[in-house]
Design a protein around this motif. Structure first.
Motif, mmCIF file in Angstrom:
data_model
loop_
_atom_site.group_PDB
_atom_site.id
_atom_site.type_symbol
_atom_site.label_atom_id
_atom_site.label_comp_id
_atom_site.label_asym_id
_atom_site.label_seq_id
_atom_site.Cartn_x
_atom_site.Cartn_y
_atom_site.Cartn_z
ATOM 1 N N VAL A 23 0.845 -1.202 0.000
ATOM 2 C CA VAL A 23 0.000 0.000 0.000
ATOM 3 C C VAL A 23 0.877 1.248 0.000
ATOM 4 N N CYS A 24 1.882 1.268 0.859
ATOM 5 C CA CYS A 24 2.797 2.420 0.913
ATOM 6 C C CYS A 24 3.533 2.596 -0.418
ATOM 7 N N ALA A 25 3.936 1.485 -1.032
ATOM 8 C CA ALA A 25 4.648 1.553 -2.311
ATOM 9 C C ALA A 25 3.743 2.145 -3.392
ATOM 10 N N ALA A 26 2.475 1.728 -3.409
ATOM 11 C CA ALA A 26 1.533 2.252 -4.406
ATOM 12 C C ALA A 26 1.287 3.745 -4.180
ATOM 13 N N LEU A 27 1.166 4.139 -2.925
ATOM 14 C CA LEU A 27 0.965 5.557 -2.620
ATOM 15 C C LEU A 27 2.201 6.381 -2.985
ATOM 16 N N ALA A 28 3.376 5.828 -2.786
ATOM 17 C CA ALA A 28 4.612 6.530 -3.155
ATOM 18 C C ALA A 28 4.690 6.712 -4.672
ATOM 19 N N ARG A 29 4.268 5.689 -5.438
ATOM 20 C CA ARG A 29 4.244 5.816 -6.909
ATOM 21 C C ARG A 29 3.220 6.877 -7.332
ATOM 22 N N GLN A 30 2.070 6.859 -6.679
ATOM 23 C CA GLN A 30 1.025 7.849 -6.981
ATOM 24 C C GLN A 30 1.545 9.259 -6.700
ATOM 25 N N ARG A 31 2.271 9.412 -5.600
ATOM 26 C CA ARG A 31 2.844 10.711 -5.235
ATOM 27 C C ARG A 31 3.880 11.150 -6.261
ATOM 28 N N ALA A 32 4.736 10.225 -6.695
ATOM 29 C CA ALA A 32 5.760 10.555 -7.693
ATOM 30 C C ALA A 32 5.124 10.980 -9.011
ATOM 31 N N ASP A 33 4.077 10.269 -9.424
ATOM 32 C CA ASP A 33 3.362 10.633 -10.654
ATOM 33 C C ASP A 33 2.739 12.019 -10.521
ATOM 34 N N ALA A 34 2.179 12.310 -9.355
ATOM 35 C CA ALA A 34 1.561 13.620 -9.124
ATOM 36 C C ALA A 34 2.613 14.735 -9.177
ATOM 37 N N HIS A 35 3.768 14.491 -8.565
ATOM 38 C CA HIS A 35 4.853 15.483 -8.626
ATOM 39 C C HIS A 35 5.287 15.723 -10.076
ATOM 40 N N ALA A 36 5.333 14.659 -10.856
ATOM 41 C CA ALA A 36 5.795 14.752 -12.246
ATOM 42 C C ALA A 36 4.907 15.643 -13.097
ATOM 43 N N ILE A 37 3.605 15.697 -12.780
ATOM 44 C CA ILE A 37 2.686 16.529 -13.570
ATOM 45 C C ILE A 37 2.309 17.816 -12.849
ATOM 46 N N GLY A 38 2.940 18.059 -11.682
ATOM 47 C CA GLY A 38 2.681 19.297 -10.950
ATOM 48 C C GLY A 38 1.380 19.307 -10.177
ATOM 49 N N ASP A 39 0.857 18.132 -9.843
ATOM 50 C CA ASP A 39 -0.402 18.022 -9.101
ATOM 51 C C ASP A 39 -0.097 17.987 -7.608
ATOM 52 N N LYS A 40 0.050 19.163 -7.011
ATOM 53 C CA LYS A 40 0.424 19.249 -5.602
ATOM 54 C C LYS A 40 -0.643 18.674 -4.677
ATOM 55 N N SER A 41 -1.905 18.830 -5.043
ATOM 56 C CA SER A 41 -2.991 18.345 -4.201
ATOM 57 C C SER A 41 -2.914 16.831 -4.027
ATOM 58 N N THR A 42 -2.731 16.103 -5.115
ATOM 59 C CA THR A 42 -2.633 14.645 -5.032
ATOM 60 C C THR A 42 -1.362 14.226 -4.310
ATOM 61 N N ALA A 43 -0.274 14.946 -4.517
ATOM 62 C CA ALA A 43 0.976 14.630 -3.831
ATOM 63 C C ALA A 43 0.808 14.780 -2.315
ATOM 64 N N ILE A 44 0.155 15.846 -1.890
ATOM 65 C CA ILE A 44 -0.087 16.070 -0.464
ATOM 66 C C ILE A 44 -1.015 14.997 0.088
ATOM 67 N N ASP A 45 -2.075 14.688 -0.656
ATOM 68 C CA ASP A 45 -3.005 13.642 -0.219
ATOM 69 C C ASP A 45 -2.283 12.301 -0.061
ATOM 70 N N SER A 46 -1.385 11.998 -0.981
ATOM 71 C CA SER A 46 -0.626 10.746 -0.901
ATOM 72 C C SER A 46 0.255 10.728 0.344
ATOM 73 N N ASN A 47 0.893 11.846 0.653
ATOM 74 C CA ASN A 47 1.707 11.932 1.871
ATOM 75 C C ASN A 47 0.864 11.686 3.112
ATOM 76 N N ILE A 48 -0.323 12.265 3.146
ATOM 77 C CA ILE A 48 -1.210 12.088 4.297
ATOM 78 C C ILE A 48 -1.602 10.624 4.436
#
Length: 65
Positions: A27-52
């Motif tokens: 689960v953590c690995a999937a969330l980390a990938r989701q966060r990396a993808d969000a950072h790559a496209i500049g989606d700060k909201s999803t990146a923050i949500d993934s961190n939470i």
């Protein structure tokens, strides 16, 4: 006549620390990938949500913690 001004871009006052995914947790690995993808496209909201979600994802307590 209305006054036209340029947009103001403010920096974040404090750097946001990235949540550390727990090694071996799918689960953590999937969330980390989701966060990396969000950072790559500049989606700060999803990146923050993934961190939470990484921080709140339950794991068994280890001894010494």
């Amino acid at each position: 006549m209305p006054r036209i001004c340029r947009a103001v871009h403010l920096k974040d006052p404090l750097p946001v620390l990235e949540a550390e995914p727990v090694a071996g947790c799918d689960v953590c690995a999937a969330l980390a990938r989701q966060r990396a993808d969000a950072h790559a496209i500049g989606d700060k909201s999803t990146a923050i949500d993934s961190n939470i979600e990484i921080r709140r994802h339950p794991h068994p307590k280890r001894e010494g913690r």
